[in-house]
Design a protein around this motif. Structure first.
Motif, PDB file in Angstrom:
ATOM      1  N   VAL A  57       0.907  -1.223  -0.009  1.00 26.30           N
ATOM      2  CA  VAL A  57      -0.073  -0.200  -0.032  1.00 26.30           C
ATOM      3  C   VAL A  57       0.891   1.138  -0.044  1.00 26.30           C
ATOM      4  N   ARG A  58       2.021   1.409   0.967  1.00 26.20           N
ATOM      5  CA  ARG A  58       2.690   2.546   1.113  1.00 26.20           C
ATOM      6  C   ARG A  58       3.528   2.651  -0.363  1.00 26.20           C
ATOM      7  N   LEU A  59       3.949   1.591  -0.980  1.00 27.04           N
ATOM      8  CA  LEU A  59       4.771   1.632  -2.267  1.00 27.04           C
ATOM      9  C   LEU A  59       3.706   2.371  -3.245  1.00 27.04           C
ATOM     10  N   ALA A  60       2.391   1.961  -3.228  1.00 28.52           N
ATOM     11  CA  ALA A  60       1.366   2.388  -4.206  1.00 28.52           C
ATOM     12  C   ALA A  60       1.213   3.855  -4.133  1.00 28.52           C
ATOM     13  N   ASN A  61       1.093   4.181  -2.860  1.00 28.33           N
ATOM     14  CA  ASN A  61       0.675   5.784  -2.409  1.00 28.33           C
ATOM     15  C   ASN A  61       1.827   6.425  -2.186  1.00 28.33           C
ATOM     16  N   GLY A  62       2.968   6.150  -2.411  1.00 30.12           N
ATOM     17  CA  GLY A  62       4.078   7.237  -2.246  1.00 30.12           C
ATOM     18  C   GLY A  62       4.687   7.110  -1.169  1.00 30.12           C
ATOM     19  N   ASN A  63       5.776   7.949  -1.063  1.00 22.55           N
ATOM     20  CA  ASN A  63       6.758   7.999  -0.013  1.00 22.55           C
ATOM     21  C   ASN A  63       7.251   6.769   0.726  1.00 22.55           C
ATOM     22  N   PRO A  64       7.502   5.768  -0.174  1.00 19.49           N
ATOM     23  CA  PRO A  64       8.221   4.549   0.375  1.00 19.49           C
ATOM     24  C   PRO A  64       9.615   4.668   0.658  1.00 19.49           C
ATOM     25  N   GLU A  65      10.428   4.149   1.576  1.00 22.12           N
ATOM     26  CA  GLU A  65      11.901   4.253   1.715  1.00 22.12           C
ATOM     27  C   GLU A  65      12.308   3.146   1.043  1.00 22.12           C
ATOM     28  N   LEU A  66      13.814   2.991   0.862  1.00 19.18           N
ATOM     29  CA  LEU A  66      14.480   1.965   0.132  1.00 19.18           C
ATOM     30  C   LEU A  66      14.116   0.648   0.591  1.00 19.18           C
ATOM     31  N   LEU A  67      13.749   0.547   1.902  1.00 17.56           N
ATOM     32  CA  LEU A  67      13.538  -0.804   2.428  1.00 17.56           C
ATOM     33  C   LEU A  67      12.103  -1.132   2.454  1.00 17.56           C
ATOM     34  N   THR A  68      11.323  -0.194   2.231  1.00 17.83           N
ATOM     35  CA  THR A  68      10.006  -0.601   2.321  1.00 17.83           C
ATOM     36  C   THR A  68       9.359  -1.716   1.397  1.00 17.83           C
ATOM     37  N   GLY A  69       8.925  -2.771   2.099  1.00 20.02           N
ATOM     38  CA  GLY A  69       8.646  -4.175   1.631  1.00 20.02           C
ATOM     39  C   GLY A  69       9.774  -5.039   1.247  1.00 20.02           C
ATOM     40  N   ILE A  70      10.963  -4.842   1.752  1.00 22.21           N
ATOM     41  CA  ILE A  70      11.933  -5.715   1.782  1.00 22.21           C
ATOM     42  C   ILE A  70      12.043  -6.626   2.967  1.00 22.21           C
ATOM     43  N   PRO A  71      11.963  -8.104   2.601  1.00 17.58           N
ATOM     44  CA  PRO A  71      11.925  -9.070   3.752  1.00 17.58           C
ATOM     45  C   PRO A  71      13.272  -9.156   4.638  1.00 17.58           C
ATOM     46  N   ILE A  72      13.269  -8.875   5.573  1.00 20.10           N
ATOM     47  CA  ILE A  72      14.583  -8.918   6.169  1.00 20.10           C
ATOM     48  C   ILE A  72      14.555  -9.763   7.615  1.00 20.10           C
ATOM     49  N   ALA A  73      15.567 -10.360   8.528  1.00 20.66           N
ATOM     50  CA  ALA A  73      15.335 -10.883   9.644  1.00 20.66           C
ATOM     51  C   ALA A  73      16.149 -10.344  10.771  1.00 20.66           C
ATOM     52  N   GLN A  74      15.812 -10.521  11.935  1.00 19.59           N
ATOM     53  CA  GLN A  74      16.457  -9.951  12.977  1.00 19.59           C
ATOM     54  C   GLN A  74      17.043 -11.133  13.799  1.00 19.59           C
ATOM     55  N   LYS A  75      18.415 -10.815  14.287  1.00 17.15           N
ATOM     56  CA  LYS A  75      18.843 -11.697  15.433  1.00 17.15           C
ATOM     57  C   LYS A  75      17.966 -11.914  16.301  1.00 17.15           C
ATOM     58  N   ASP A  76      17.625 -12.860  16.953  1.00 16.75           N
ATOM     59  CA  ASP A  76      16.770 -12.989  18.044  1.00 16.75           C
ATOM     60  C   ASP A  76      17.028 -12.520  19.609  1.00 16.75           C
ATOM     61  N   ILE A  77      18.114 -11.432  19.330  1.00 16.63           N
ATOM     62  CA  ILE A  77      18.482 -10.824  20.577  1.00 16.63           C
ATOM     63  C   ILE A  77      17.800  -9.370  20.634  1.00 16.63           C
ATOM     64  N   PHE A  78      17.377  -8.926  19.495  1.00 13.70           N
ATOM     65  CA  PHE A  78      16.461  -7.696  19.447  1.00 13.70           C
ATOM     66  C   PHE A  78      15.204  -7.933  19.922  1.00 13.70           C
ATOM     67  N   CYS A  79      14.641  -7.147  20.842  1.00 11.08           N
ATOM     68  CA  CYS A  79      13.311  -7.140  21.446  1.00 11.08           C
ATOM     69  C   CYS A  79      12.217  -7.002  20.194  1.00 11.08           C
ATOM     70  N   THR A  80      11.248  -7.754  19.784  1.00  6.87           N
ATOM     71  CA  THR A  80      10.078  -7.554  18.940  1.00  6.87           C
ATOM     72  C   THR A  80       8.851  -7.556  19.655  1.00  6.87           C
ATOM     73  N   GLU A  81       8.279  -6.245  19.781  1.00  8.73           N
ATOM     74  CA  GLU A  81       6.930  -6.225  20.498  1.00  8.73           C
ATOM     75  C   GLU A  81       5.976  -7.332  19.940  1.00  8.73           C
TER      76      GLU A  81
END
Lengths: 483, 95, 477
Positions: A57-81
């Motif tokens: 939606v953000r990509l279609a509606n404008g103002n996306p950032e370079l990482l918008t929609g890019i699948p990444i993963a976090q080391k399980d040391i970072f707290c994720t709500e």
């Protein structure tokens, strides 16, 4: 799709070649197909698809950032709500973090899609990913070998194309060593460059988060999102963040490279040494000037580190007491029993070893002999770097004395394992940034080259590393079976 | 320098860390080995060197005295092992 | 054998900040359990402390007030121990480099002043609370208090009696409230005291073995606890025993101290610099600004009150006990233009009694200093007598009316018309020939009878001085 760089993917998302949902689904499919690598502790499929939809939606509606929609993963040391955050430990097997780490928040703001949480050595203590409560991670280049650690899940997942990019943390080499062993790019930024808020602490004065990617170009983009001042972290440094991608192609003619003779001694495997020599020659061709330098105190980095890190960890891990969150033993008889059994049952052997070591080093009568002594040596090592970086622009050397070693090969001998961090630990003690990039293979296993720069000179490091990747293709080669 | 099993037990108690009786010996052995590694620090004379606690030579930043946090008890206590009436419960504390 | 007591006090003052020392959670007292404990206070994995500017500011104010050295760089350290009210398993405190160094405080006991050394004062975070009501045999933990800023003020072992210890504690209590760094509320635990007590044969130089008494939260209990402990130690030694270094708890119900076994074992706190926090820097400029803003301190104010207003020791001491009371006095005095002694007597007398009865503090007084000044002004210009003034004051306490309004409404204005007074006097003299005879024959005591009769007839509104004068003239022998 999974071999594309972040910029290529961002272009594909914008041109409508594929959507973020499709991209995310493709990665989720790969993750499931390659579960035997054991890279993910948690796959957050539902929320990933939800976020991918939002990104579209953000990509279609404008103002996306370079990482918008890019699948990444976090080391399980970072707290994720709302997402389980285990730190590779039984202690936090039931811990759904009630808040986001600043780094995670930054990626959310950018619209990146979180695929899941990556396996790691328990509480980031280990160099092989074998101390994880969730079992060892395998190296995609050779399933019988370790991916390195502690960010082994991140390195293996990125190498096997199970995420576009990942985060890691580095206390004594935990980004660089697994990056080297898995043939990817890993950057440990200057201490204070990336917020530690929400990054579960191992050794607070050494821990630093950073990107783990296939290319330097991607690392620059990831770091751009991770870096920055955070008022929630007293040790975060309030300096402007440069544009890390802007200078990637700058010429490095006239670059002065220092090779510390202490880095090329007996402990280094001769095949690895030969690969590094070829890499350094490549730099010579690019116009760099190479000179040998001396860093006389490097040999004391390991003993100093194994006082300081365990001392800090012994206090950092006291909060895991079975009272407010995390593992609690069954039917505690009394308060002491609650503590000793919850901690005894919740922590694995390496974590316990380091807590015991740190407790001992700080206890009455030993504090000066160990802790203060180690801090003095830390000062000397830091002076070594300052002196070296006054003579040369960067220091280069190995990341690991060998290529990936066998699963089970060193886990029984903690000291041998500790010694494998010999080329990475001093960097954390000094707090300077360093990057590991693929620099060839020895018997089909990747070798990493380490480039160490001055405080807050990440842009320069990325530039120097990127120039190398423009004239080599080591970083483009996928492991067999993961093409 | 080496650690005895009694010392290991003492440290383990200080750290409130339960370790299995049959593992005490191996911890003592491992820790003694690590201590030997540490002893290498003594090769270097460090008299007059200022201990370095931190990589950054900076001073503490101060926060304005404003309340920024709201009550989040419910959220925080859903992950707690045992709560009642808003309190965290633990085995009886004897003073 | 004659024994000498040696006492040192460690006083924990909660600094009156809005938010906690390392987090943005509120510090208000009395909230529902754990509703004021944020992620940082709970010690969730990954959280980090950031220091509150106001806590540092208040610590420096205190340091300047006791003329202490302020450390240009002070360092936070972790004090490691396990306790359920300590969420991180360590308390962030200061060890080797506290923010406030050596200073001192003057105390006065039985009119003799003495200087008590202050070794240091350091910043630290408070712990939570364990609630021992029965939760199926378990203890409940409330972490609202966790992270409240504390300034721990450690004295030298300079006190030689429980009385001196109490005087020191009171002086300090007064000081922190003057400086507006702590609300001083002892019931709520804002000002708590641990006492280190030892005894030694008189004349001996070395200190005896000390016991630390914890949990003494009133001036009265400090005195009792110390006195109990002194006797216990002397008795122990005289019976051939030995004092052991330990922590003891004061039980105010039984009026005794007893050993805290739970805290005795393995007191190895493994202090080391907290790597999450950097050194706190205090510049000379910062100190200069604070020094310029320091209020007049209790001792100085007391001395000034004695000199400037010619007050006696007692009144000066009472009026300067709190800054608010002293301000009240000075405002009332200035507004009324009356004599200082009259103003002081009214505040320490009528007003204090009324406040005590109502359980109010001076800042909550229903009669403001301006309104009291209005009343005092009418005493000064003799519109009303002191006796009538008390009546007016009572009316003022109940209402919001000014003294003038009450005097007018109730017709309490003093009668100064000598003609009216003369009429009454003549009437009384005529009606009491026997008493007149007695007075004229030398019984001076009878004079009071005449005054009383006249005042009664005039409903107290006559000026007593005038009545006296005229009566004396009329009754002339």
């Amino acid at each position: 799709m999974h071999n594309k760089t972040i910029i290529q993917l961002a272009q594909g998302l914008r041109s409508g070649e594929f959507s973020s949902v499709e991209l995310t689904q493709a990665f989720l499919k790969r993750i499931k197909r390659h579960q035997k690598l054991n890279t993910y502790i948690t796959i957050s499929e539902d929320s990933a698809l939800r976020n991918a939809k939002a990104a579209d939606v953000r990509l279609a509606n404008g103002n996306p950032e370079l990482l918008t929609g890019i699948p990444i993963a976090q080391k399980d040391i970072f707290c994720t709500e709302g997402v389980k955050t285990t730190c590779g430990s039984k202690m936090l097997d039931n811990f759904i973090a009630p808040y986001n780490a600043t780094v995670v928040e930054n990626f959310n703001q950018a619209g990146a899609v979180l695929l899941g949480k990556l396996n790691m050595d328990e509480f980031a203590m280990g160099s092989s990913n074998e101390t994880s409560y969730y079992g060892p991670v395998k190296n995609p280049w050779d399933m019988n070998t370790v991916p390195g650690g502690s960010s082994g899940g991140s390195a293996s997942a990125v190498a096997a194309r199970l995420a576009v990019a990942a985060t890691g943390t580095d206390t004594g080499g935990s980004i660089r060593q697994p990056a080297a062993l898995c043939g990817i790019t890993g950057l440990k930024p200057t201490y204070g460059r990336v917020s530690r808020y929400g990054m579960i602490a191992y050794a607070s004065s050494l821990d630093q988060g950073g990107p783990m990617t296939r290319s330097v170009e991607d690392a620059a983009i990831m770091l751009q999102t991770m870096a920055g001042f955070d008022e929630k972290d007293s040790t975060s440094v309030d300096l402007p963040v440069p544009d890390y991608s802007a200078g990637l192609n700058n010429s490095i003619a006239g670059l002065k490279i220092g090779l510390p003779k202490e880095f090329f001694g007996d402990g280094l495997n001769s095949d690895v040494a030969a690969a590094l020599e070829t890499a350094v020659n490549e730099y010579r061709k690019l116009g760099a000037e190479i000179r040998e330098i001396a860093m006389p105190n490097l040999n004391l980095a390991i003993p100093a580190y194994y006082v300081i890190a365990p001392a800090e960890c012994s206090a950092n891990l006291s909060r895991f007491d079975g009272v407010r969150y995390g593992y609690r033993c069954e039917n505690p008889a009394d308060l002491t029993d609650l503590y000793t059994r919850s901690r005894g049952e919740g922590f694995g052997k390496e974590v316990k070893r380091r807590i015991l070591m740190g407790t001992y080093a700080l206890s009455a009568g030993y504090y000066d002999a160990y802790y203060i002594k180690a801090q003095k040596i830390r000062r000397l090592i830091s002076e070594d770097f300052k002196n070296a970086l006054a003579q040369v622009d960067v220091v280069m050397g190995p990341v690991s004395p060998t290529t990936a070693f066998g699963i089970g090969e060193k886990i029984g001998n903690p000291i041998e394992m500790y010694l494998s961090d010999i080329y990475t630990i001093a960097i954390n003690l000094a707090g300077v940034p360093a990057i590991s990039i693929p620099a060839g293979f020895v018997k089909d296993k990747p070798v990493g080259l380490q480039i160490i720069g001055n405080y807050f000179a990440e842009d320069r490091l990325l530039n120097i590393a990127h120039r190398y990747q423009q004239v080599t293709d080591w970083h483009l080669q996928p492991p067999k079976g993961f093409e | 320098m080496s650690l005895t099993t009694d010392e290991v037990k003492k440290i383990a108690h200080l750290a409130r860390l339960g370790i299995d009786e049959q593992d005490v010996e191996s911890y003592a052995r491992d820790l003694s080995g690590i201590l030997e590694l540490m002893a290498r620090m003594n090769e270097l004379n460090t008299d007059g060197i200022e201990p370095m606690a931190h990589p950054m030579d900076q001073v503490q930043r101060l926060r304005d005295d404003v309340v920024t946090e709201r009550d989040n008890r419910e959220k925080f206590q859903t992950i707690a092992p045992q709560v009642e009436a808003g309190l965290y419960l633990v085995p009886k504390v004897i003073e | 054998m004659e024994w000498e007591t040696v006492i040192g006090l460690e006083i924990h003052t909660q600094l009156a900040t809005k938010s906690k020392i390392f987090s943005g959670a509120p510090t208000a007292y009395g909230a529902a359990p754990n509703t004021q404990a944020c992620a940082v206070d709970l010690g969730l994995p990954g959280v980090l402390p950031v220091l509150n500017e106001e806590a540092v500011h208040k610590a420096v104010i205190f340091g300047m007030a006791i003329e202490a050295e302020i450390a240009p760089y002070s360092v936070f350290a972790r004090k490691n121990y396990f306790y359920p009210d300590l969420p991180k398993g360590y308390q962030i405190s200061q060890m080797e480099l506290p923010i406030v160094g050596k200073g001192h405080l003057e105390i006065e006991v039985d009119g003799v002043s003495k200087r008590i050394g202050i070794t240091r004062a350091h910043l630290e975070e408070d712990a939570g609370k364990s609630l021992h009501e029965d939760f199926h045999g378990l203890t409940g933990i409330d972490l609202n208090r966790a992270g409240t800023p504390l300034l721990e003020i450690v004295s030298e072992p300079d006190m030689r009696s429980a009385k001196e210890a109490v005087a020191y504690m009171k002086q300090l209590h007064e000081l922190v409230r003057y400086l507006d760094i702590c609300d001083g509320n002892m019931q709520e635990g804002s000002f708590r005291c641990d006492a280190n007590v030892s005894v030694r044969p008189k004349g001996q130089n070395e200190f005896g073995t000390r016991a630390e008494i914890k949990n003494i939260n009133s001036f009265k209990f400090v005195e009792k606890a110390i006195n109990y402990e002194i006797e216990r130690q002397i008795e122990l030694i005289e019976n051939g025993g030995k004092v052991v270094q330990e922590t003891r708890l004061y039980d105010s119900v039984k009026d005794e101290t007893r050993s805290m076994r739970s805290k005795e074992e393995a007191n190895d706190y493994r202090y080391f610099p907290d790597p999450d926090l950097l050194p706190v820097f205090i510049s000379e400029d910062y100190k200069a600004v604070i020094k310029a803003q320091l209020p007049e301190l209790p001792q100085a104010k007391k001395h000034r009150f004695k000199d400037q207003y010619a007050l006696d020791e007692e009144n000066a001491a009472i009026l300067t006990y709190s800054c608010q009371l002293a301000d009240y006095f000075e405002t009332a005095l200035k507004e009324s233009g009356c004599e200082a002694k009259l103003c002081a007597n009214w505040i320490t007398g009528e007003l204090s009694a009324a406040l005590n009865k109502a359980g109010l503090e001076i800042m909550d007084s229903p009669v403001s200093s301006e309104r009291l000044a209005g009343l005092l002004a009418r005493i000064r210009d003799k519109t009303i007598s002191g006796k009538i003034a008390k009546q007016v004051f009572e009316e003022m306490w109940q209402s919001t009316a000014t003294a003038d309004e009450i005097i007018a409404a109730k017709g309490l204005k003093q009668i100064t018309d000598t003609g009216a007074i003369e009429l009454i006097i003549d009437k009384i003299i005529a009606g009491n020939p026997g008493q007149v005879e007695q007075y004229r024959s030398g019984k001076d005591k009878v004079f009071a009878f005449f005054v009383g009769q006249v005042m009664k007839e005039m409903q107290g509104k006559a000026n007593p001085g005038e009545v006296n004068k005229m009566l004396k003239a009329k009754l002339k022998r």
